[in-house]
Write a protein that holds these residues in place. Structure first.
Motif, short mmCIF file in Angstrom:
data_model
loop_
_atom_site.label_atom_id
_atom_site.label_comp_id
_atom_site.label_asym_id
_atom_site.label_seq_id
_atom_site.Cartn_x
_atom_site.Cartn_y
_atom_site.Cartn_z
N SER A 1 37.38 -5.65 19.28
CA SER A 1 36.75 -6.38 17.96
C SER A 1 35.77 -7.46 17.95
O SER A 1 34.90 -7.65 17.54
CB SER A 1 38.14 -6.93 17.02
OG SER A 1 38.73 -5.56 16.94
N VAL B 1 40.82 10.96 14.32
CA VAL B 1 40.35 9.81 13.60
C VAL B 1 39.15 9.02 14.33
O VAL B 1 37.96 8.72 13.87
CB VAL B 1 41.16 8.98 12.72
CG1 VAL B 1 40.51 7.78 12.11
CG2 VAL B 1 42.06 9.47 11.69
N ALA C 1 35.14 8.60 13.82
CA ALA C 1 34.29 7.31 13.55
C ALA C 1 33.49 7.05 14.78
O ALA C 1 32.25 6.68 14.35
CB ALA C 1 35.42 6.02 13.83
N LEU D 1 34.19 -7.96 6.55
CA LEU D 1 34.97 -7.29 7.60
C LEU D 1 36.02 -8.03 8.27
O LEU D 1 37.01 -7.58 8.63
CB LEU D 1 34.17 -6.44 8.45
CG LEU D 1 33.23 -5.37 7.85
CD1 LEU D 1 32.17 -4.93 8.83
CD2 LEU D 1 34.16 -4.16 7.61
N GLN E 1 44.57 -6.78 7.62
CA GLN E 1 45.25 -5.67 8.32
C GLN E 1 46.49 -6.29 9.36
O GLN E 1 47.39 -5.71 9.31
CB GLN E 1 44.11 -5.23 9.38
CG GLN E 1 44.27 -3.46 9.41
CD GLN E 1 42.97 -3.15 9.82
OE1 GLN E 1 42.13 -3.83 10.46
NE2 GLN E 1 42.51 -1.80 9.44
N VAL F 1 43.15 2.82 14.68
CA VAL F 1 42.54 3.28 13.49
C VAL F 1 41.95 2.05 12.91
O VAL F 1 40.60 2.14 12.62
CB VAL F 1 43.34 4.14 12.50
CG1 VAL F 1 42.67 4.17 11.16
CG2 VAL F 1 43.95 5.27 13.06
N GLY F 2 42.40 0.87 13.09
CA GLY F 2 41.73 -0.39 12.49
C GLY F 2 40.59 -0.52 13.15
O GLY F 2 39.43 -0.96 12.59
N ALA G 1 38.73 1.67 14.81
CA ALA G 1 37.72 2.57 14.55
C ALA G 1 36.79 2.17 13.02
O ALA G 1 35.67 2.32 13.24
CB ALA G 1 38.43 3.80 14.40
N THR G 2 37.72 1.75 12.04
CA THR G 2 36.99 1.37 10.85
C THR G 2 36.29 0.24 11.09
O THR G 2 35.03 0.33 10.33
CB THR G 2 38.23 1.27 9.81
OG1 THR G 2 39.26 0.57 10.43
CG2 THR G 2 38.37 2.25 9.02
N LEU H 1 32.83 1.48 12.47
CA LEU H 1 32.15 2.33 11.40
C LEU H 1 31.56 1.02 10.42
O LEU H 1 30.36 1.38 10.08
CB LEU H 1 32.99 3.33 10.80
CG LEU H 1 32.29 4.52 10.04
CD1 LEU H 1 31.52 5.13 10.99
CD2 LEU H 1 33.18 5.22 9.46
N GLY H 2 32.36 0.11 9.87
CA GLY H 2 31.97 -0.84 9.12
C GLY H 2 30.44 -1.62 9.42
O GLY H 2 29.71 -1.83 9.04
#
Lengths: 175, 125
Positions: A52, A145, A149, B33, B40, B83-84, B86-87, B90-91
């Motif tokens: 991240s 998923v 993405a 974000l 989350q 999944v987080g 991945a979002t 994308l964001g």
């Protein structure tokens, strides 16, 4: 950890925000180890603090790193957030206390997994056994998923400019 | 109900509130974000904390261990983390495209651009 979170809310320099986010993720991973969730902690440290942060730094590199000052007063959002928080606190009053062995979460299917999973699957780590064996289809859906993405990211960022393309490969490597 | 028994819930709710505040009140899209990420992780905590038993071990079966923490929330949250991210990817891709199209990632400036475009289109018509 609360201090790191509030720092994220107050900090205007996005670079600082991302670094605080990394610190926050590592603190969260430590807390998860304390709560016996070792697999989750490992994932959180690798994904939350590692990937991240890299993704956010890449995005800041492409979009600029300062946030403009607030135009509205923050009172309305603050009011909404405090009302939501109050309702959540009210909701927790009926929940079982921390580490109560009689809580429904420890009575339902968990004992069955703990006693049967090592025998049936041969994997001593129950989390792995449930994830890959009992709930294998869930994991398949999860990879779908992530795949979707990834396609979305590639479709959005597929440009002629080499600068954008580098960020794109960054992301694909991340997933 | 005791205060100590519900302490983890209150910490979780505090983090949820901070995340929600960042999402609502800040106009920078990347900041939003990051706030979503805070929210989350608070949800992760909401799931994992009730599964802990004091004196229990991590759910890896071994000789001589009687009490294990609940493995089921761990499984669910492992999925949620992946999944987080991945979002998030994308964001961020959307934010980069918005920056290219509008030249800004501040919500107010983007809305102002839209209003300007519409009024100039009306002038021409």
């Amino acid at each position: 950890m609360g201090a790191a979170a509030i720092g994220i809310a107050r900090q205007r320099n996005l670079f600082g925000v991302v670094l605080l986010g990394g610190i926050y993720s590592f603190l969260m991973a430590t807390l998860l180890v304390v709560l016996d969730a070792v697999d989750v902690a490992m994932t959180e440290a690798a994904v939350g603090a590692g990937i991240s942060t890299v993704l956010l730094l890449g995005a800041i590199y492409l979009t600029g790193s300062t946030e403009s000052g607030p135009i509205h007063k923050p009172w309305l959002p603050l009011f909404v957030v405090i009302v939501t928080g109050g309702m959540l606190v009210y909701g927790t009053l009926g929940l079982p206390a921390f580490s109560d062995p009689q809580a429904p979460i420890h009575q339902h299917v968990a004992p069955r997994y703990l006693t049967e999973a090592p025998v049936k699957t041969g994997v001593p780590n129950v989390v792995t056994a449930v994830l890959a064996s009992y709930r294998g289809y869930d994991t398949l859906g999860e990879t779908t998923v992530v795949f979707t993405a990834g396609i979305g990211v590639i479709a959005l960022l597929r440009r002629r400019k080499p600068r954008v393309r580098r960020d794109d490969t960054d992301r694909r490597a991340g997933q | 109900m005791t205060l100590a028994g519900h302490y983890t819930y209150f910490v979780t709710i505090l983090l949820l509130m901070v995340g929600l505040f960042v999402v609502i009140a800040r106009s920078n899209l990347i900041k939003k974000l990051v706030g979503l990420g805070l929210f989350q992780t608070a949800v992760y905590l909401l799931y994992i904390a009730p599964g802990k038993l004091i004196g229990g071990a991590a759910p890896i079966v071994a000789e001589g261990v009687q009490v294990y923490s609940n493995p089921l929330p761990h499984v669910l949250i492992l999925t949620a983390i992946v999944v987080g991210v991945a979002t998030l990817a994308l964001g961020l891709a959307l934010v980069v495209r918005i920056k290219e199209a509008y030249g800004s990632i501040e919500e107010e400036e983007i809305l102002q651009r839209d209003v300007d475009d519409e009024s100039s289109a009306n002038d021409r018509a």
